[in-house]
Design a protein around this motif. Structure first.
Motif: not given
Length: 145
Positions: A14-18, A100-103, A123-127
């Protein structure tokens, strides 16, 4: 810290939210030298000349790429691994105020005569949980000296 041996198919990353702001878009414009009105000019995007299906300014797609790269390097580099490849597709526009959140998920491990490799679906997903980007990354774990 993990080693190649400690990585398993199915492991999550998981990456940090942006959160997208006008300032983050402007800063990316300056860093990339991409001043397309799609990213800066609300009147252009809503007016009859520039009107698109986006309904307003959107974030640069390459910001997704950067967030995925950060996530992969934050995971790989402390282990002595090297981020070697990333391919992505933009699926949906990302708008002002979106978070957005990368995973990633490890999908394969390979050993060759010269190195060891990990494949990661990203993937990158939105809220709202909608995928806005997806792709595949390759990380190399060099053989011990």
């Amino acid at each position: 810290m993990t080693s190649f041996e400690g990585v398993s198919v199915g492991d999550a990353i998981a990456g940090p939210s942006f959160t997208v702001t006008r300032e983050s878009i402007r800063l990316f414009c300056e860093a990339s030298l991409d001043y397309n009105p799609l990213h800066l000019d609300e009147a252009y995007m809503l007016g009859s000349f520039g009107k698109t299906q986006f309904g307003g300014v959107i974030m640069h797609g390459m910001t997704n790429f950067g967030l995925i790269t950060r996530m992969i390097t934050d995971w790989a580099c402390p282990q002595g691994a090297i981020h070697r490849r990333l391919e992505t597709r933009w699926l949906k526009p990302v708008r002002l105020g979106d978070t957005i959140d990368p995973a990633g998920v490890v999908t394969a491990k390979h050993t060759t005569a010269g190195s060891r490799w990990v494949i990661i679906n990203v993937t990158v997903c939105n809220q709202d949980g909608e995928q806005v980007a997806r792709g595949e990354a390759m990380v190399e774990f060099p053989l011990p000296a």
